[in-house]
Design a protein around this motif. Structure first.
Motif, PDB file in Angstrom:
ATOM      1  N   ALA A 161     -11.678  -0.529  -7.664  1.00 25.15           N
ATOM      2  CA  ALA A 161     -12.708  -0.217  -6.423  1.00 25.15           C
ATOM      3  C   ALA A 161     -12.074  -0.030  -5.073  1.00 25.15           C
ATOM      4  N   GLN A 162     -10.885  -0.017  -5.080  1.00 28.02           N
ATOM      5  CA  GLN A 162      -9.924   0.006  -4.025  1.00 28.02           C
ATOM      6  C   GLN A 162      -9.874   1.437  -3.645  1.00 28.02           C
ATOM      7  N   LEU A 163     -10.368   2.104  -2.742  1.00 28.32           N
ATOM      8  CA  LEU A 163     -10.576   3.408  -2.338  1.00 28.32           C
ATOM      9  C   LEU A 163      -8.977   3.833  -1.705  1.00 28.32           C
ATOM     10  N   HIS A 164      -8.437   4.991  -2.011  1.00 27.53           N
ATOM     11  CA  HIS A 164      -7.374   5.350  -1.383  1.00 27.53           C
ATOM     12  C   HIS A 164      -7.646   5.325   0.297  1.00 27.53           C
ATOM     13  N   PRO A 165      -6.844   5.133   1.214  1.00 25.64           N
ATOM     14  CA  PRO A 165      -7.146   5.526   2.396  1.00 25.64           C
ATOM     15  C   PRO A 165      -7.723   6.664   2.869  1.00 25.64           C
ATOM     16  N   LEU A 166      -7.256   7.788   2.254  1.00 27.24           N
ATOM     17  CA  LEU A 166      -7.948   9.145   2.613  1.00 27.24           C
ATOM     18  C   LEU A 166      -9.343   9.050   2.160  1.00 27.24           C
ATOM     19  N   GLN A 167      -9.655   8.549   1.209  1.00 26.50           N
ATOM     20  CA  GLN A 167     -11.188   8.337   0.724  1.00 26.50           C
ATOM     21  C   GLN A 167     -11.901   7.677   1.757  1.00 26.50           C
ATOM     22  N   SER A 168     -11.358   6.505   1.796  1.00 28.05           N
ATOM     23  CA  SER A 168     -12.194   5.438   2.776  1.00 28.05           C
ATOM     24  C   SER A 168     -12.033   6.288   4.417  1.00 28.05           C
ATOM     25  N   LEU A 213      -8.660  16.250  -0.405  1.00 23.82           N
ATOM     26  CA  LEU A 213      -8.119  15.117  -0.414  1.00 23.82           C
ATOM     27  C   LEU A 213      -6.641  15.157  -1.232  1.00 23.82           C
ATOM     28  N   MET A 214      -6.489  15.885  -2.219  1.00 22.54           N
ATOM     29  CA  MET A 214      -5.297  15.976  -2.917  1.00 22.54           C
ATOM     30  C   MET A 214      -4.213  16.722  -2.165  1.00 22.54           C
ATOM     31  N   THR A 215      -4.652  17.728  -1.425  1.00 25.10           N
ATOM     32  CA  THR A 215      -3.533  18.330  -0.477  1.00 25.10           C
ATOM     33  C   THR A 215      -3.188  17.459   0.480  1.00 25.10           C
ATOM     34  N   ALA A 216      -3.979  16.772   1.118  1.00 25.85           N
ATOM     35  CA  ALA A 216      -3.578  15.829   2.191  1.00 25.85           C
ATOM     36  C   ALA A 216      -2.691  14.731   1.605  1.00 25.85           C
ATOM     37  N   LYS A 217      -2.975  14.201   0.427  1.00 20.72           N
ATOM     38  CA  LYS A 217      -2.195  13.153  -0.101  1.00 20.72           C
ATOM     39  C   LYS A 217      -0.751  13.712  -0.199  1.00 20.72           C
ATOM     40  N   ALA A 218      -0.690  14.882  -0.826  1.00 25.06           N
ATOM     41  CA  ALA A 218       0.678  15.628  -0.900  1.00 25.06           C
ATOM     42  C   ALA A 218       1.508  15.639   0.683  1.00 25.06           C
ATOM     43  N   LEU A 219       0.768  15.978   1.617  1.00 27.51           N
ATOM     44  CA  LEU A 219       1.070  16.034   3.033  1.00 27.51           C
ATOM     45  C   LEU A 219       1.227  14.659   3.591  1.00 27.51           C
ATOM     46  N   LEU A 220       0.680  13.543   3.265  1.00 26.09           N
ATOM     47  CA  LEU A 220       1.032  12.265   3.926  1.00 26.09           C
ATOM     48  C   LEU A 220       2.285  11.556   2.984  1.00 26.09           C
ATOM     49  N   ALA A 261       3.426  10.733   9.283  1.00 27.37           N
ATOM     50  CA  ALA A 261       2.443  10.729  10.661  1.00 27.37           C
ATOM     51  C   ALA A 261       2.509  12.386  11.240  1.00 27.37           C
ATOM     52  N   PRO A 262       1.712  13.430  10.294  1.00 31.33           N
ATOM     53  CA  PRO A 262       1.807  14.761  10.790  1.00 31.33           C
ATOM     54  C   PRO A 262       0.981  14.982  11.925  1.00 31.33           C
ATOM     55  N   SER A 263       1.727  16.063  12.633  1.00 32.03           N
ATOM     56  CA  SER A 263       0.773  16.314  13.871  1.00 32.03           C
ATOM     57  C   SER A 263      -0.388  17.201  13.224  1.00 32.03           C
ATOM     58  N   ARG A 264      -1.308  17.474  14.314  1.00 33.47           N
ATOM     59  CA  ARG A 264      -2.603  18.038  14.086  1.00 33.47           C
ATOM     60  C   ARG A 264      -2.095  19.395  13.428  1.00 33.47           C
ATOM     61  N   ASP A 265      -1.285  19.985  14.076  1.00 35.14           N
ATOM     62  CA  ASP A 265      -0.845  21.461  13.679  1.00 35.14           C
ATOM     63  C   ASP A 265      -0.457  21.490  12.172  1.00 35.14           C
ATOM     64  N   ALA A 266       0.448  20.372  11.682  1.00 26.02           N
ATOM     65  CA  ALA A 266       0.903  20.155  10.262  1.00 26.02           C
ATOM     66  C   ALA A 266      -0.287  19.840   9.462  1.00 26.02           C
ATOM     67  N   ALA A 288      -9.973  12.409   9.939  1.00 27.71           N
ATOM     68  CA  ALA A 288      -9.969  11.582   8.813  1.00 27.71           C
ATOM     69  C   ALA A 288      -8.540  11.524   8.305  1.00 27.71           C
ATOM     70  N   ILE A 289      -7.815  12.805   8.070  1.00 24.47           N
ATOM     71  CA  ILE A 289      -6.333  12.498   7.779  1.00 24.47           C
ATOM     72  C   ILE A 289      -5.658  12.036   8.712  1.00 24.47           C
ATOM     73  N   GLU A 290      -5.857  12.134   9.804  1.00 24.25           N
ATOM     74  CA  GLU A 290      -4.883  11.362  11.095  1.00 24.25           C
ATOM     75  C   GLU A 290      -5.283   9.965  10.939  1.00 24.25           C
ATOM     76  N   GLU A 291      -6.484   9.371  10.606  1.00 28.35           N
ATOM     77  CA  GLU A 291      -6.805   7.978  10.451  1.00 28.35           C
ATOM     78  C   GLU A 291      -6.164   7.686   9.213  1.00 28.35           C
ATOM     79  N   ALA A 292      -6.189   8.309   8.104  1.00 30.52           N
ATOM     80  CA  ALA A 292      -5.574   7.903   6.929  1.00 30.52           C
ATOM     81  C   ALA A 292      -4.242   7.672   6.982  1.00 30.52           C
ATOM     82  N   ALA A 293      -3.394   8.436   7.909  1.00 35.73           N
ATOM     83  CA  ALA A 293      -1.940   8.251   8.097  1.00 35.73           C
ATOM     84  C   ALA A 293      -1.886   6.841   8.793  1.00 35.73           C
ATOM     85  N   ARG A 294      -2.643   6.495   9.750  1.00 33.25           N
ATOM     86  CA  ARG A 294      -2.656   5.289  10.555  1.00 33.25           C
ATOM     87  C   ARG A 294      -2.569   4.349   9.439  1.00 33.25           C
TER      88      ARG A 294
END
Length: 158
Positions: free
Chosen positions: A85-92, A110-117, A122-127, A148-154
């Motif tokens: 039941a625990q969502l990945h931070p990207l999902q939440s 989500l999958m592409t962002a997971k690989a990035l993170l 702490a990727p830049s907006r450009d990254a 959302a990707i920036e928030e997931a990184a945090r």
């Protein structure tokens, strides 16, 4: 008569054996043979990113990868992000910030962002923009997705 091939691969951390026609793509095997329908069937040309999964940790367009090429490899789909039941931070973060509108592009993003993170905590907006440039979204205008990707990184850093 075409004979099925049989391979073993790891899908979302679980060793699976699959038998399928040798011409099938990874997308087809995931959806049709393994019942993992979270990976979306989009353009079948590698242009939309809806079918993106991770193969050995790298984003791949599953519509362009023959399933045979994945023997002995680790495949991650959107179904493998949550832990019970625990969502990945990207999902939440996507849910909390309204980054998923119709949701069709969301699994691939989500999958592409997971690989990035996993390679840049702490990727830049450009990254972020560059990493998901192969994932098309017709609903959001991308602003909520970037946020959302920036928030997931945090959240992952906390």
């Amino acid at each position: 008569m075409q004979r099925n091939v049989r391979i073993t691969l790891s899908v979302n951390g679980e060793a699976l054996e699959a038998a399928f026609a040798p011409y099938k793509t990874l997308l087809e095997v995931l959806r049709e043979d393994l019942g993992l329908t979270g990976t979306k069937h989009g353009c079948e040309l590698g242009e939309c990113g809806a079918c993106a999964v991770l193969v050995d940790g790298e984003p791949q367009l599953s519509c362009l990868v023959l399933a045979l090429e994945c023997e002995g490899r680790a495949v991650e789909t959107v179904e493998g992000l949550a832990r019970g039941a625990q969502l990945h931070p990207l999902q939440s973060a996507f849910a909390d910030l309204g980054a998923a509108q119709c949701g069709y592009c969301t699994p691939g993003i989500l999958m592409t962002a997971k690989a990035l993170l996993e390679r840049d905590c702490a990727p830049s907006r450009d990254a972020i923009r560059e990493a998901i440039s192969g994932n098309l979204c017709r609903c959001t205008g991308y602003q909520q997705i970037y946020e959302a990707i920036e928030e997931a990184a945090r959240r992952l850093a906390a």
